[in-house]
Design a protein around this motif. Sequence first.
Motif, mmCIF file in Angstrom:
data_model
loop_
_atom_site.group_PDB
_atom_site.id
_atom_site.type_symbol
_atom_site.label_atom_id
_atom_site.label_comp_id
_atom_site.label_asym_id
_atom_site.label_seq_id
_atom_site.Cartn_x
_atom_site.Cartn_y
_atom_site.Cartn_z
ATOM 1 N N ILE A 1 0.850 -1.192 0.000
ATOM 2 C CA ILE A 1 0.000 0.000 0.000
ATOM 3 C C ILE A 1 0.888 1.246 0.000
ATOM 4 N N PRO A 2 0.599 2.260 -0.763
ATOM 5 C CA PRO A 2 -0.665 2.508 -1.447
ATOM 6 C C PRO A 2 -0.770 1.887 -2.843
ATOM 7 N N THR A 3 0.303 1.315 -3.388
ATOM 8 C CA THR A 3 0.255 0.713 -4.720
ATOM 9 C C THR A 3 -0.617 -0.538 -4.723
ATOM 10 N N ALA A 4 -0.343 -1.469 -3.800
ATOM 11 C CA ALA A 4 -1.112 -2.707 -3.629
ATOM 12 C C ALA A 4 -1.323 -3.451 -4.948
ATOM 13 N N ALA A 5 -0.206 -3.822 -5.589
ATOM 14 C CA ALA A 5 -0.300 -4.518 -6.873
ATOM 15 C C ALA A 5 0.979 -5.290 -7.165
ATOM 16 N N ILE A 6 0.840 -6.337 -7.982
ATOM 17 C CA ILE A 6 2.016 -7.029 -8.510
ATOM 18 C C ILE A 6 2.472 -6.209 -9.715
ATOM 19 N N LEU A 7 3.757 -5.861 -9.719
ATOM 20 C CA LEU A 7 4.288 -4.981 -10.754
ATOM 21 C C LEU A 7 5.103 -5.701 -11.821
ATOM 22 N N GLY A 8 5.563 -6.920 -11.506
ATOM 23 C CA GLY A 8 6.387 -7.659 -12.453
ATOM 24 C C GLY A 8 7.234 -8.674 -11.722
ATOM 25 N N TYR A 9 8.344 -9.044 -12.316
ATOM 26 C CA TYR A 9 9.209 -10.047 -11.693
ATOM 27 C C TYR A 9 10.660 -9.869 -12.110
ATOM 28 N N ALA A 10 11.532 -10.616 -11.444
ATOM 29 C CA ALA A 10 12.960 -10.651 -11.769
ATOM 30 C C ALA A 10 13.441 -12.079 -11.537
ATOM 31 N N ARG A 11 14.586 -12.397 -12.105
ATOM 32 C CA ARG A 11 15.216 -13.696 -11.879
ATOM 33 C C ARG A 11 16.282 -13.527 -10.806
ATOM 34 N N LEU A 12 16.338 -14.470 -9.880
ATOM 35 C CA LEU A 12 17.369 -14.451 -8.846
ATOM 36 C C LEU A 12 18.673 -14.945 -9.454
ATOM 37 N N ASP A 13 19.648 -14.064 -9.534
ATOM 38 C CA ASP A 13 20.966 -14.431 -10.051
ATOM 39 C C ASP A 13 21.754 -15.211 -8.994
ATOM 40 N N ARG A 14 21.754 -14.662 -7.772
ATOM 41 C CA ARG A 14 22.459 -15.318 -6.659
ATOM 42 C C ARG A 14 22.077 -14.642 -5.354
ATOM 43 N N ILE A 15 22.415 -15.311 -4.253
ATOM 44 C CA ILE A 15 22.227 -14.726 -2.927
ATOM 45 C C ILE A 15 23.608 -14.530 -2.312
ATOM 46 N N GLU A 16 23.895 -13.314 -1.897
ATOM 47 C CA GLU A 16 25.141 -12.996 -1.211
ATOM 48 C C GLU A 16 24.840 -12.936 0.286
ATOM 49 N N ALA A 17 25.668 -13.586 1.088
ATOM 50 C CA ALA A 17 25.519 -13.562 2.551
ATOM 51 C C ALA A 17 26.847 -13.147 3.152
ATOM 52 N N ALA A 18 26.793 -12.171 4.061
ATOM 53 C CA ALA A 18 28.014 -11.669 4.689
ATOM 54 C C ALA A 18 27.633 -10.814 5.886
ATOM 55 N N PRO A 19 28.589 -10.538 6.763
ATOM 56 C CA PRO A 19 28.308 -9.550 7.801
ATOM 57 C C PRO A 19 27.878 -8.244 7.113
ATOM 58 N N PRO A 20 26.978 -7.491 7.728
ATOM 59 C CA PRO A 20 26.454 -6.291 7.070
ATOM 60 C C PRO A 20 27.525 -5.356 6.494
ATOM 61 N N SER A 21 28.595 -5.098 7.241
ATOM 62 C CA SER A 21 29.611 -4.158 6.738
ATOM 63 C C SER A 21 30.268 -4.676 5.463
ATOM 64 N N GLN A 22 30.486 -5.974 5.369
ATOM 65 C CA GLN A 22 31.079 -6.552 4.157
ATOM 66 C C GLN A 22 30.101 -6.539 2.992
ATOM 67 N N LEU A 23 28.828 -6.826 3.290
ATOM 68 C CA LEU A 23 27.832 -6.810 2.224
ATOM 69 C C LEU A 23 27.696 -5.397 1.660
ATOM 70 N N TRP A 24 27.732 -4.388 2.541
ATOM 71 C CA TRP A 24 27.637 -3.010 2.063
ATOM 72 C C TRP A 24 28.812 -2.676 1.142
ATOM 73 N N LYS A 25 30.016 -3.068 1.523
ATOM 74 C CA LYS A 25 31.192 -2.780 0.688
ATOM 75 C C LYS A 25 31.057 -3.416 -0.688
ATOM 76 N N LYS A 26 30.510 -4.615 -0.727
ATOM 77 C CA LYS A 26 30.405 -5.345 -1.985
ATOM 78 C C LYS A 26 29.224 -4.894 -2.843
ATOM 79 N N LEU A 27 28.064 -4.663 -2.219
ATOM 80 C CA LEU A 27 26.836 -4.428 -2.982
ATOM 81 C C LEU A 27 26.084 -3.144 -2.642
ATOM 82 N N GLY A 28 26.598 -2.366 -1.720
ATOM 83 C CA GLY A 28 25.864 -1.190 -1.238
ATOM 84 C C GLY A 28 25.347 -0.263 -2.313
ATOM 85 N N SER A 29 26.147 -0.032 -3.343
ATOM 86 C CA SER A 29 25.740 0.906 -4.399
ATOM 87 C C SER A 29 24.596 0.361 -5.255
#
Length: 155
Positions: free
Chosen positions: A47-75
């Motif tokens: 809400i307020p959109t309350a709709a399915i907008l589309g989809y994406a394909r999962l390329d991969r899941i990255e798991a790391a301590p938050p500070s490391q994940l931010w350095k790698k993917l933050g942008s």
Amino acid sequence: MTDANEILISLKPRHAESIFGGTKTVELRKRRLNVEPGCRIWIYATIPTAAILGYARLDRIEAAPPSQLWKKLGSKTGISREEFEAYFQGCKVAYGLVLADVMEMEAPLPLARIREIIDDFHPPQFYCHLNGARRSMRLSHRKYRPIEKQMSLFA
């Protein structure tokens, strides 16, 4: 792709719009999703959109301590460092769902229409697997950017 390879997630509208706008290619989660790369992730904007907008394909899941994940993917997260730190405050592990092949519906599928097709539909708080054993919802009349011939969403 089997039905087990499709999930539905709920996002705040601004995050969903960032994904479809191309500025967000990583969705953040505090818990790991039980899905594999290649999974189709349907995106429901709350809400307020309350709709399915589309989809994406999962390329991969990255798991790391938050500070490391931010350095790698933050942008690629579509949020500020302050928002990121506030979201993961107290977490030892952060998860980044790296998205690819984003497809936006030309016309969103609103919650009211979904409920006409699936009586007991409730958008997930975290995510849910889509299961073809129940009634199917055909979306073949919807057009996508880029156009896809046909697809179906299972509830």
